[in-house]
Each structure stands twice: as structure tokens, then as C-alpha cells.
Design an enzyme around this catalytic site. Structure first.
Site, PDB file in Angstrom:
ATOM      1  N   ASP A  37       0.869  -1.176   0.000  1.00  0.00           N
ATOM      2  CA  ASP A  37       0.000   0.000   0.000  1.00  0.00           C
ATOM      3  C   ASP A  37       0.908   1.229   0.000  1.00  0.00           C
ATOM      4  O   ASP A  37       1.400   1.669   1.038  1.00  0.00           O
ATOM      5  CB  ASP A  37      -0.893  -0.021   1.237  1.00  0.00           C
ATOM      6  CG  ASP A  37      -1.904   1.128   1.263  1.00  0.00           C
ATOM      7  OD1 ASP A  37      -1.679   2.143   0.567  1.00  0.00           O
ATOM      8  OD2 ASP A  37      -2.906   1.015   1.983  1.00  0.00           O
ATOM      9  N   GLU A 133       1.260   2.161  13.276  1.00  0.00           N
ATOM     10  CA  GLU A 133       0.215   2.153  12.254  1.00  0.00           C
ATOM     11  C   GLU A 133      -0.954   1.395  12.877  1.00  0.00           C
ATOM     12  O   GLU A 133      -1.094   0.198  12.714  1.00  0.00           O
ATOM     13  CB  GLU A 133       0.727   1.476  10.982  1.00  0.00           C
ATOM     14  CG  GLU A 133      -0.152   1.740   9.764  1.00  0.00           C
ATOM     15  CD  GLU A 133      -1.300   0.761   9.652  1.00  0.00           C
ATOM     16  OE1 GLU A 133      -2.320   0.954  10.364  1.00  0.00           O
ATOM     17  OE2 GLU A 133      -1.197  -0.177   8.857  1.00  0.00           O
ATOM     18  N   GLU A 142     -10.475  -2.988  15.444  1.00  0.00           N
ATOM     19  CA  GLU A 142      -9.379  -3.733  16.079  1.00  0.00           C
ATOM     20  C   GLU A 142      -8.824  -3.046  17.317  1.00  0.00           C
ATOM     21  O   GLU A 142      -7.980  -3.606  18.007  1.00  0.00           O
ATOM     22  CB  GLU A 142      -8.249  -4.055  15.093  1.00  0.00           C
ATOM     23  CG  GLU A 142      -8.698  -5.029  14.001  1.00  0.00           C
ATOM     24  CD  GLU A 142      -7.610  -5.364  12.993  1.00  0.00           C
ATOM     25  OE1 GLU A 142      -6.641  -4.593  12.877  1.00  0.00           O
ATOM     26  OE2 GLU A 142      -7.735  -6.398  12.337  1.00  0.00           O
ATOM     27  N   HIS A 282      -5.429   0.155   1.418  1.00  0.00           N
ATOM     28  CA  HIS A 282      -5.963  -1.148   1.847  1.00  0.00           C
ATOM     29  C   HIS A 282      -7.104  -0.987   2.859  1.00  0.00           C
ATOM     30  O   HIS A 282      -7.846  -1.936   3.114  1.00  0.00           O
ATOM     31  CB  HIS A 282      -4.843  -2.025   2.436  1.00  0.00           C
ATOM     32  CG  HIS A 282      -4.441  -1.652   3.826  1.00  0.00           C
ATOM     33  ND1 HIS A 282      -3.645  -0.555   4.102  1.00  0.00           N
ATOM     34  CD2 HIS A 282      -4.722  -2.215   5.024  1.00  0.00           C
ATOM     35  CE1 HIS A 282      -3.458  -0.478   5.406  1.00  0.00           C
ATOM     36  NE2 HIS A 282      -4.097  -1.481   5.988  1.00  0.00           N
TER      37      HIS A 282
END
Length: 342
Positions: A37, A133, A142, A282
Site C-alpha cells: 500500500d 500504524e 481492532e 488497503h
């Protein structure tokens, strides 16, 4: 014996819920997608290597280091020491990658959950920079930002910096009836059989995909700004009102949600958008289709409330609800839909 068997079954059940996230990041495939990406990886490359003054002789922590790419960027930028932390088994490859590229003396790899670390390696007590990230689908999927906040509160110096340090979440109205109909109506006739129960399940899950800018039929409304340097975990449960103005005579059959993230401490600040008008990432966009389309005229408005919180059973999943009210010339709707992002 029976008790022991039940205990093991319960333990395995708990591990499935608790550690699936880390297991999913153990395979190289997911890392390949992220590394390729160019928008995502390129933004970190520029933020770190075009701003070496932020890293020279600094102690850096990489939260969720994966393959170690950000740690190596930091080491290349002149960091004195980098602590690379990850709990997934990709870390076995990470150690070899770091050694292969000559950074084993600078980058110290820690194979633990951040929350389980009692002491940092080599007697380090504080760090100057945290890089991570942490962003997921719909920004907060998440719940990795919780871990960054934990690391910040425990180890970042008062004058330390976090990269990226700001993020925003946006919502807009969309018309994409072809996509929605194809996705839902498929279950009405699967090789001659109806599968209504699956159709109902599909309807409550957001679609993670890209949408053309031409399918966006309203303005965007900013739902939330997050300053990662000061944010609390409690702030990550959202209840945000929104107001969308229709830009033409159209139909609205769903909402698009996307995010931006910013490296504001760079010499020239860098902001990346994951919206429909931007280059593919992504993360794509999160699409929330509604039960019945709204028939709208230009300048009519849709107002609502967007709620988001971690799921009670698995806090890496998100429970999302969208309440929307429309009082147009042709149609009038007051509806609330619930979704689960998992």
C-alpha cells in the site's frame, strides 16, 4: 478428567476470542498487502525520513511493529534506539529482517503484548517518539489505538511526540443501488434456493470496499477528531450527530465512512485521506447500506446520530448504529439501523 476437559475447552474458547487478532497478523500475506500500500507505507516513509531531526539520537517505540518496516525507517533516520513490539508470530521473521539489514544493534525486538511489558530492554525507562500504524477499517476497528494510548501514558516523555498524532472520521451519503441490490438479492435465489437468514445477516454488516466519488451525493460531515497525544480510551466510544446536505436530485441508499490521519509534527505536515476521492488504500471505505432508499432533492438535508463502540464480547469488533431522519418533499423517514464490523 471431565473437569479438565471442560477447562481446556473453555480455555481454547477464550483464546480464540482473545488472540485471533494476533494470529491473523502472524502470516506474511496481510503484511504484504500493507507494505504494498504505497499511500500507507509511503506516508510513514516521508514522515520519518524527511524529518530526521525528529529521530536523530532519540529513543523510539514502534507499537505493533509487524515486519519492522517503521522501526527500520526510524533507525535509518538516526534513532539511537528503537523498541519494536509485537505479539504476533510474525516477530520471528522481524528479527531476521532486522538482522539482515544491519540494524540488530539499534532495534530491540520485544515479543509481548504492550500491556504485559513490565520493563523495557536495556534499562530504558522513557521514549521520545512513538510510531504506530494503528488505524483499522472505519478508523477504530481492532482497537489498537487503545494500546498506543497505554504505551503513551506509561513510557512517552512529557515533550515526546507520536506519529501520526491526529485523525478524523467522516460520513457522507451515497447512491449505489446496483452494488447493494447485487449483494443482497443474490441470496433470494442461490441455485434455485432462498437463503433469507444469510440475507438478513449480510444486511447488518458494513461492506468494506471502495466506492467512486461520483456515487457520493452529499457533503461530508466530520464525526470525530482525535488528538492521539491527549485522547483517552473513553473518547473512542462515539456518539456523534451529523447533518448531510444533498448536492443534487438523487437517491440515498447508504452512507460511506472513511478517515484521515495526520503527521502534524513534521516540518511540512502530512495528511492522508482514505475517502472515495483519494488514491486507493488497503483500508478502502466502510459502506453502510440502509433498508429503503431516500428520494431526495438538491439542498434537502439528512440528519442523524452515528454511534460506535467496541463489542462487549470481543473488543476488537465494533458495534455501530446509525439513526437517520429525513423530512423531504417526496419521502419522510425516521429510522435506526445497527451494524457489526468484525
Amino acid at each position: 478428567m471431565e473437569k479438565t476437559k471442560k477447562d481446556l475447552e473453555q480455555k481454547n474458547k477464550e483464546l480464540t476470542s482473545k488472540d485471533y487478532y494476533f494470529d491473523s497478523y502472524s502470516h506474511y500475506g496481510i503484511h504484504e498487502e500493507m507494505l504494498k500500500d504505497e499511500v500507507r507505507t509511503g506516508s510513514y516513509y516521508r514522515a520519518i525520513l524527511n524529518n530526521k531531526h525528529l529521530f536523530k539520537d532519540k529513543i523510539v517505540m514502534d507499537v505493533g511493529c509487524g515486519t519492522g518496516i517503521l522501526s527500520m525507517f526510524a533507525a535509518k533516520a538516526g534513532a539511537k534506539k528503537v523498541i519494536a513490539i509485537d505479539f504476533s508470530n510474525i516477530i520471528d521473521h522481524t528479527k531476521e529482517i532486522i538482522k539482515e539489514n544491519g540494524y540488530a544493534d539499534v532495534i530491540k525486538v520485544v515479543h509481548k503484548k504492550v500491556e504485559d511489558i513490565e520493563e523495557l530492554p536495556e534499562g530504558i525507562e522513557k521514549v521520545d517518539v512513538i510510531i504506530s500504524e494503528w488505524m483499522g477499517y472505519c478508523l477504530l476497528y481492532e482497537s489498537m489505538l487503545n494500546t498506543v494510548i497505554y504505551a503513551r501514558d506509561k513510557w512517552l516523555t512529557e515533550e515526546g511526540i507520536i506519529l501520526p498524532d491526529k485523525a478524523s472520521l467522516f460520513i457522507g451519503g451515497i447512491e449505489d443501488s446496483n452494488y447493494n441490490n447485487e449483494k443482497l438479492e443474490y441470496w433470494d435465489n442461490v441455485w434455485g434456493f432462498k437463503m433469507t437468514s444469510i440475507k438478513k445477516a449480510v444486511n447488518i454488516e458494513p461492506v468494506i470496499d471502495t466506492i467512486e466519488e461520483s456515487n457520493v451525493v452529499t457533503n461530508y460531515h466530520e464525526l470525530k477528531q482525535i488528538d492521539i497525544k491527549t485522547a483517552t480510551v473513553e473518547e473512542l466510544q462515539l456518539k456523534a450527530p451529523f447533518l448531510l446536505q444533498c448536492e443534487s436530485n438523487e437517491y440515498i441508499n447508504g452512507f460511506v465512512v472513511f478517515f484521515t490521519y495526520t503527521f502534524s509534527k513534521c516540518h511540512v505536515p502530512i495528511t492522508i485521506s482514505t475517502g472515495p476521492e483519494s488514491t486507493y488504500t488497503h483500508w478502502k471505505q466502510s459502506l453502510f447500506f440502509i433498508k429503503e432508499p431516500l428520494t431526495v432533492y438538491k439542498d434537502e438535508t439528512v440528519k442523524g446520530i452515528f454511534k460506535l463502540k467496541p463489542n462487549n464480547k470481543n473488543n476488537r469488533d465494533l458495534d455501530i448504529s446509525i439513526k437517520y431522519v429525513f423530512n423531504g418533499e417526496i419521502s419522510k423517514v425516521a429510522e435506526k439501523q445497527k451494524y457489526r464490523l468484525r
